[in-house]
Scaffold this motif. Structure first.
Motif, PDB file in Angstrom:
ATOM      1  N   SER A 242       0.915  -1.213  -0.085  1.00  0.00           N
ATOM      2  CA  SER A 242      -0.146   0.083  -0.004  1.00  0.00           C
ATOM      3  C   SER A 242       0.739   1.370  -0.127  1.00  0.00           C
ATOM      4  N   ARG A 243       0.423   2.343  -0.225  1.00  0.00           N
ATOM      5  CA  ARG A 243       0.925   3.492  -0.263  1.00  0.00           C
ATOM      6  C   ARG A 243       0.424   4.595   0.145  1.00  0.00           C
ATOM      7  N   ASP A 244       0.845   5.493   0.723  1.00  0.00           N
ATOM      8  CA  ASP A 244       0.269   6.901   1.345  1.00  0.00           C
ATOM      9  C   ASP A 244       0.978   7.936   0.778  1.00  0.00           C
ATOM     10  N   ASP A 245       0.481   8.673  -0.391  1.00  0.00           N
ATOM     11  CA  ASP A 245       1.117   9.733  -1.018  1.00  0.00           C
ATOM     12  C   ASP A 245       1.332  10.913  -0.016  1.00  0.00           C
ATOM     13  N   ALA A 246       0.374  10.993   0.977  1.00  0.00           N
ATOM     14  CA  ALA A 246       0.444  12.359   1.759  1.00  0.00           C
ATOM     15  C   ALA A 246       1.690  12.117   2.768  1.00  0.00           C
ATOM     16  N   LYS A 247       2.015  11.166   3.033  1.00  0.00           N
ATOM     17  CA  LYS A 247       3.121  10.693   3.971  1.00  0.00           C
ATOM     18  C   LYS A 247       4.421  10.387   3.269  1.00  0.00           C
ATOM     19  N   ASN A 248       4.459  10.065   2.021  1.00  0.00           N
ATOM     20  CA  ASN A 248       5.526   9.651   1.196  1.00  0.00           C
ATOM     21  C   ASN A 248       6.064   8.496   1.589  1.00  0.00           C
ATOM     22  N   LYS A 249       5.050   7.466   2.031  1.00  0.00           N
ATOM     23  CA  LYS A 249       5.458   6.206   2.154  1.00  0.00           C
ATOM     24  C   LYS A 249       4.892   5.014   1.511  1.00  0.00           C
ATOM     25  N   VAL A 250       5.498   4.023   1.340  1.00  0.00           N
ATOM     26  CA  VAL A 250       5.006   2.719   0.995  1.00  0.00           C
ATOM     27  C   VAL A 250       5.326   1.617   1.846  1.00  0.00           C
ATOM     28  N   TYR A 251       4.188   0.815   2.147  1.00  0.00           N
ATOM     29  CA  TYR A 251       4.101  -0.252   3.219  1.00  0.00           C
ATOM     30  C   TYR A 251       4.126  -1.809   2.644  1.00  0.00           C
ATOM     31  N   LEU A 252       4.496  -2.406   3.112  1.00  0.00           N
ATOM     32  CA  LEU A 252       4.519  -3.951   2.933  1.00  0.00           C
ATOM     33  C   LEU A 252       4.122  -4.884   4.094  1.00  0.00           C
ATOM     34  N   GLN A 253       2.625  -5.139   4.181  1.00  0.00           N
ATOM     35  CA  GLN A 253       2.254  -6.247   4.977  1.00  0.00           C
ATOM     36  C   GLN A 253       2.586  -7.444   4.726  1.00  0.00           C
ATOM     37  N   MET A 254       3.191  -8.245   5.759  1.00  0.00           N
ATOM     38  CA  MET A 254       3.344  -9.526   5.426  1.00  0.00           C
ATOM     39  C   MET A 254       2.897 -10.457   6.458  1.00  0.00           C
ATOM     40  N   ASN A 255       1.961 -11.516   6.014  1.00  0.00           N
ATOM     41  CA  ASN A 255       1.594 -12.342   6.945  1.00  0.00           C
ATOM     42  C   ASN A 255       1.816 -13.686   6.437  1.00  0.00           C
ATOM     43  N   ASN A 256       1.667 -14.627   7.556  1.00  0.00           N
ATOM     44  CA  ASN A 256       1.927 -15.966   7.384  1.00  0.00           C
ATOM     45  C   ASN A 256       3.161 -16.213   6.603  1.00  0.00           C
ATOM     46  N   LEU A 257       4.302 -15.642   7.484  1.00  0.00           N
ATOM     47  CA  LEU A 257       5.609 -15.548   6.814  1.00  0.00           C
ATOM     48  C   LEU A 257       6.215 -16.930   7.037  1.00  0.00           C
ATOM     49  N   GLN A 258       7.071 -17.403   6.127  1.00  0.00           N
ATOM     50  CA  GLN A 258       7.894 -18.560   5.833  1.00  0.00           C
ATOM     51  C   GLN A 258       9.104 -18.415   5.827  1.00  0.00           C
ATOM     52  N   PRO A 259       9.725 -19.409   6.194  1.00  0.00           N
ATOM     53  CA  PRO A 259      11.415 -19.407   5.987  1.00  0.00           C
ATOM     54  C   PRO A 259      11.971 -18.967   4.925  1.00  0.00           C
ATOM     55  N   GLU A 260      11.301 -19.484   3.724  1.00  0.00           N
ATOM     56  CA  GLU A 260      11.452 -18.776   2.468  1.00  0.00           C
ATOM     57  C   GLU A 260      11.296 -17.728   2.088  1.00  0.00           C
ATOM     58  N   ASP A 261      10.801 -16.942   3.011  1.00  0.00           N
ATOM     59  CA  ASP A 261      10.768 -15.308   2.919  1.00  0.00           C
ATOM     60  C   ASP A 261      11.719 -14.685   3.545  1.00  0.00           C
ATOM     61  N   THR A 262      12.698 -15.355   4.119  1.00  0.00           N
ATOM     62  CA  THR A 262      13.828 -14.579   4.586  1.00  0.00           C
ATOM     63  C   THR A 262      14.776 -14.077   3.599  1.00  0.00           C
ATOM     64  N   ALA A 263      15.053 -12.923   3.673  1.00  0.00           N
ATOM     65  CA  ALA A 263      15.650 -11.988   2.841  1.00  0.00           C
ATOM     66  C   ALA A 263      16.014 -10.581   3.197  1.00  0.00           C
ATOM     67  N   VAL A 264      16.722  -9.879   2.186  1.00  0.00           N
ATOM     68  CA  VAL A 264      16.778  -8.484   2.596  1.00  0.00           C
ATOM     69  C   VAL A 264      15.725  -7.825   1.572  1.00  0.00           C
ATOM     70  N   TYR A 265      14.897  -7.081   2.131  1.00  0.00           N
ATOM     71  CA  TYR A 265      13.999  -6.477   1.545  1.00  0.00           C
ATOM     72  C   TYR A 265      14.188  -4.856   1.078  1.00  0.00           C
ATOM     73  N   LEU A 266      13.992  -4.737  -0.358  1.00  0.00           N
ATOM     74  CA  LEU A 266      14.263  -3.412  -0.623  1.00  0.00           C
ATOM     75  C   LEU A 266      13.043  -2.704  -1.258  1.00  0.00           C
ATOM     76  N   CYS A 267      13.152  -1.584  -1.061  1.00  0.00           N
ATOM     77  CA  CYS A 267      12.204  -0.717  -1.715  1.00  0.00           C
ATOM     78  C   CYS A 267      12.825   0.190  -2.815  1.00  0.00           C
ATOM     79  N   ASN A 268      11.916   0.351  -3.996  1.00  0.00           N
ATOM     80  CA  ASN A 268      12.242   0.819  -5.058  1.00  0.00           C
ATOM     81  C   ASN A 268      11.264   1.877  -5.601  1.00  0.00           C
ATOM     82  N   ALA A 269      11.708   3.284  -5.965  1.00  0.00           N
ATOM     83  CA  ALA A 269      10.751   3.943  -6.647  1.00  0.00           C
ATOM     84  C   ALA A 269      11.222   4.427  -8.089  1.00  0.00           C
ATOM     85  N   ALA A 270      10.290   4.430  -8.916  1.00  0.00           N
ATOM     86  CA  ALA A 270      10.841   4.510 -10.311  1.00  0.00           C
ATOM     87  C   ALA A 270       9.749   5.594 -11.032  1.00  0.00           C
TER      88      ALA A 270
END
Length: 116
Positions: free
Chosen positions: A70-98
């Motif tokens: 989700s994004r909140d343009d008023a706050k200049n933020k983007v979010y990633l809500q992650m549920n039911n996480l599994q070991p294979e989700d282990t990683a460095v998570y990076l944000c990108n704007a283009a």
């Protein structure tokens, strides 16, 4: 100067949840398409989710139904809500704007570790 700063990573048990945030500065945020990627050492960077200016989210098959971008343009933020996480989700998570192909910015990444 454009800057993206991620936060919210950490250690979580399988089945748990985390919410990542990415705060942007120095750009006209509402014009940008926003992406979350993840990187595991030795593997190709993987696109996890994206949300463009149409505000329609799109997901990789591996996270569909579990992650929400989700994004909140008023706050200049983007979010990633992650549920039911599994070991294979282990990683460095990076944000990108283009904005097109010439204006592309990356955050420094936040580590997510899913382990019991």
């Amino acid at each position: 100067q454009a800057q993206l700063v991620e936060s919210g990573g950490g250690l979580v048990q399988p089945g748990g949840s985390l919410t990542l945030s990415c705060a942007a500065s120095g750009i006209t945020f509402s014009l940008y398409s926003l992406y979350w990627y993840r990187q595991v050492p030795g593997k190709q960077r993987e696109l996890v989710a994206r949300i463009q200016t149409d505000n329609v989210p799109r997901y990789a098959d591996a996270v569909k139904g579990r992650f929400t971008i989700s994004r909140d343009d008023a706050k200049n933020k983007v979010y990633l809500q992650m549920n039911n996480l599994q070991p294979e989700d282990t990683a460095v998570y990076l944000c990108n704007a283009a904005l097109g192909t010439s204006l592309v910015y990356w955050g420094q990444g936040t580590q997510v570790t899913v382990s019991s």
